[in-house]
Design an enzyme around this catalytic site. Structure first.
Site, PDB file in Angstrom:
ATOM      1  N   ASP A   1       0.671  -1.197  -0.002  1.00 21.52           N
ATOM      2  CA  ASP A   1       0.105   0.103   0.041  1.00 21.52           C
ATOM      3  C   ASP A   1       0.758   1.500   0.015  1.00 21.52           C
ATOM      4  O   ASP A   1       1.758   1.356   0.497  1.00 21.52           O
ATOM      5  CB  ASP A   1      -1.020  -0.069   1.126  1.00 21.52           C
TER       6      ASP A   1
ATOM      7  N   GLU B   1       1.128  -0.698  -4.964  1.00 21.66           N
ATOM      8  CA  GLU B   1       0.014   0.307  -5.286  1.00 21.66           C
ATOM      9  C   GLU B   1       0.936   1.592  -5.339  1.00 21.66           C
ATOM     10  O   GLU B   1       1.261   2.509  -4.404  1.00 21.66           O
ATOM     11  CB  GLU B   1      -0.805   0.345  -4.169  1.00 21.66           C
TER      12      GLU B   1
HETATM   13  C1  BGC Z   1      -5.496   2.927   0.002  1.00 22.07           C
HETATM   14  C2  BGC Z   1      -6.593   3.675   0.566  1.00 22.07           C
HETATM   15  C3  BGC Z   1      -5.870   4.307   2.070  1.00 22.07           C
HETATM   16  C4  BGC Z   1      -4.729   4.945   1.766  1.00 22.07           C
HETATM   17  C5  BGC Z   1      -3.843   4.983   3.218  1.00 22.07           C
HETATM   18  C6  BGC Z   1      -4.537   3.899   0.098  1.00 22.07           C
HETATM   19  O1  BGC Z   1      -3.342   3.501  -1.019  1.00 22.07           O
HETATM   20  O2  BGC Z   1      -5.998   2.255  -1.130  1.00 22.07           O
HETATM   21  O3  BGC Z   1      -7.783   2.846   0.922  1.00 22.07           O
HETATM   22  O4  BGC Z   1      -6.861   5.196   2.603  1.00 22.07           O
HETATM   23  O5  BGC Z   1      -3.863   4.057   1.302  1.00 22.07           O
HETATM   24  O6  BGC Z   1      -3.695   3.695   3.862  1.00 22.07           O
END
Ligand code: BGC
Length: 557
Positions: A208, A250
């Site tokens: 993430d 991501e």
């Molecule tokens: C996630 C979100 C989240 C954010 C902070 C993003 O990349 O997809 O849903 O709010 O990271 O963790």
């Protein structure tokens, strides 16, 4: 089906069809209104029949849930409402037994402020190893080049902590302090968390917000060399200890920066990365009814390492982000897809696929089939296969995170009918006339030959017959109309011609086939597409929003 060679089996993620879900809203097994692992296990047969091959689970760890679990308070436990570690083990066994792989979340840019590491850090002496798990400052003047991501709710990337008597750094919500990746103990602790879930049996980890790990003065604090260095160390652990698992990046960055997350020539960082730049162009192409935005972005997407793979998606649990677009394109998409202010959030649109496309089944299928056809592994957001809607009365992104709609029974099949009306579901089930669970649900679409679910299932099944979709090269065909996109995907002897009418009117076009294309055959009984071959040309008639796949024999081998 072409048997996978040994080399292909090692890169299973290149053939994957991924399904994204949150345990919390998928199926409630114990009647408390909250989805859980036993509930999810009871729905694995559905997922297997849908034809997906990999499940991506949103965060299911202990958390105050101020960011739907992306605010992790314990990296190596399960939120008690969703089950236990034993339930996760059981889920992994059951998923694997059905040939389904599992990707979990590794949320390491930040923790919840409730995480013991942060609680310890704020009490610790400045300069101590414990304090330095996070990024502190006496002023808010540092790292001014970093943009604010959640700009609708946060006005600074610094927040004051009265216990520490200092400001701490956060790229997201103020309750999500960023970990300090300059600290060797943090890097080691994160690798240990990674090992924990891989040892438990997950097949991959979605990393993430991975672009923001490290901060440096005078930069945007995104995509820094030190961030890439950490990712290389994570990949080295996988290569040495877990060679068949994957890292999925991501990163919502332009194509070249995103591509960098695959690493150098041989691919020494992440195996996969979401193709964020492609996603808004898909919507742009549909709004304009023309192929150019897609062709442009695909041409701007450079080659990636042999072992790397894009993850392509239409929607996910977040807003449909427009942050990578030029202002004029962003405005156009907002006008087209989010005319009302309540449809917008931060730099994007908080709506689901079906409402974005006007609940129009051919358009939904066109968009879905494009993600099944373009280079990469498609990711389907739960509920989009049945055309679920959204609820803009809910805060933040909750409107696109409502419970899965299984049936028209009280509780929508999400929770036991006997509990509906007694227990409140974790988020309200959609109950409006168009998208409500009584009208849109799995049970009603299951046996219906004309339903969206049946069509999506058929497309997934057909895609899986063609390794060209996951692994092949792409060649565009010259087409006589800008409203029609045509390309050939080819991998070894597997070759597929894809022709899509992006406009809302019928189209009859001539297209030029690349050299070496032999006899064409439809592998799909598609309504609304017809093709007449004449030498290296073809005349194709497509109804509004129709898309066709033709298997092509190859003349030269
Ligand atoms: C996630 C979100 C989240 C954010 C902070 C993003 O990349 O997809 O849903 O709010 O990271 O963790």
């Amino acid at each position: 089906m072409r048997p996978a060679s040994h080399a292909d089996a090692a890169t299973w993620y290149k053939d994957a069809v991924i399904y994204q879900l949150h345990v919390k809203t998928f199926c409630d097994g114990n009647g408390d209104g909250i989805g859980d692992f036993p509930g999810l296990i009871s729905r694995l047969d559905y997922l297997q029949q849908l034809g997906v091959t990999c499940l991506w689970l949103l965060p299911f760890f202990p958390s105050p849930l101020l960011d739907d679990g992306y605010d992790v308070a314990d990296y190596v436990q399960v939120h008690p409402a969703y089950g236990t570690l034993e339930d996760v083990r059981c889920f992994l066994v059951e998923a694997h037994r059905r040939g389904l792989r599992v990707i979990s979340e590794l949320v390491i840019n930040h923790t919840s402020d409730q995480h013991p590491w942060f609680q310890r850090a704020r009490q610790a002496a400045p300069g101590s190893a414990e304090r330095d798990f996070y990024v502190w400052s006496d002023t808010t003047d540092r790292y001014r080049g970093a943009r604010i991501i959640f700009r609708d709710t946060e006005s600074s990337n610094w927040s004051w902590d009265a216990v520490a008597g200092a400001y701490y750094w956060h790229r997201f919500f103020h309750h999500q302090p960023d970990l300090n990746f300059d600290h060797p103990e943090v890097r080691e602790a994160v690798l240990q968390v990674m090992r924990f879930w891989l040892d438990l049996g997950v097949d991959g980890l979605r990393l993430d917000a991975i672009a923001h790990l490290v901060e440096r003065e005078g930069t945007t604090c995104d995509n820094l060399p030190e961030t890439h260095a950490f990712l290389r160390s994570a990949r080295a652990v996988l290569n040495a200890e877990y060679p068949d698992r994957v890292l999925l990046a991501e990163v919502n960055q332009p194509p070249d920066e995103t591509r960098a997350y695959f690493g150098g020539g041989v691919g020494d960082e992440c195996h996969m990365a979401f193709h964020f730049p492609l996603m808004p162009r898909l919507f742009q192409a549909l709004a304009h009814g023309e192929a150019a935005p897609l062709v442009e972005i695909l041409r701007a997407t450079a080659e990636i390492p042999e072992t790397a793979q894009w993850a392509i998606f239409l929607r996910n649990h977040d807003e449909l982000t427009l942050s990578a677009l030029l202002p004029a394109d962003r405005d156009m998409l907002l006008q087209a897809y989010a005319p009302l202010p309540r449809m917008r959030l931060n730099n994007g649109i908080r709506r689901r696929l079906a409402p974005l496309l006007g609940d129009n089944q051919p358009r939904i299928l066109l968009a879905t089939t494009l993600t099944l056809s373009l280079p990469g592994s498609p990711v389907i957001y739960y509920g989009d296969e049945i055309g679920m809607g959204d609820n803009m009365a809910l805060a933040d992104r909750d409107g696109v995170r409502t419970p899965m709609q299984w049936s028209a029974a009280p509780g929508g099949g999400f929770m036991p009918a006997a509990c509906a009306g007694v227990v409140r579901p974790v988020l309200p089930l959609l109950d409006d006339a168009v998208y409500g669970y009584r009208r849109i649900n799995v049970a009603s679409q299951d046996g219906d030959a004309h339903s969206l679910l049946t069509a999506v299932r058929t497309r997934i099944r057909l895609r899986r017959r063609h390794p060209a979709f996951g692994r092949g090269r792409l060649q565009f065909c010259a087409v006589s109309s800008p409203r029609v996109l045509a390309f050939v995907r080819q991998y070894g002897s597997d070759c597929v011609l894809v022709v899509a009418n992006l406009s809302r009117g019928d189209e009859t076009v001539r297209l030029q086939l690349p050299a070496g294309i032999g006899e064409l055959a439809t592998s799909d009984r598609l309504a609304g597409v017809e093709l007449q071959r004449s030498g290296s040309d073809a005349a194709v008639s497509l109804a509004s929003s129709a898309i066709g796949w033709w298997t092509a024999a190859q003349q030269n081998g």
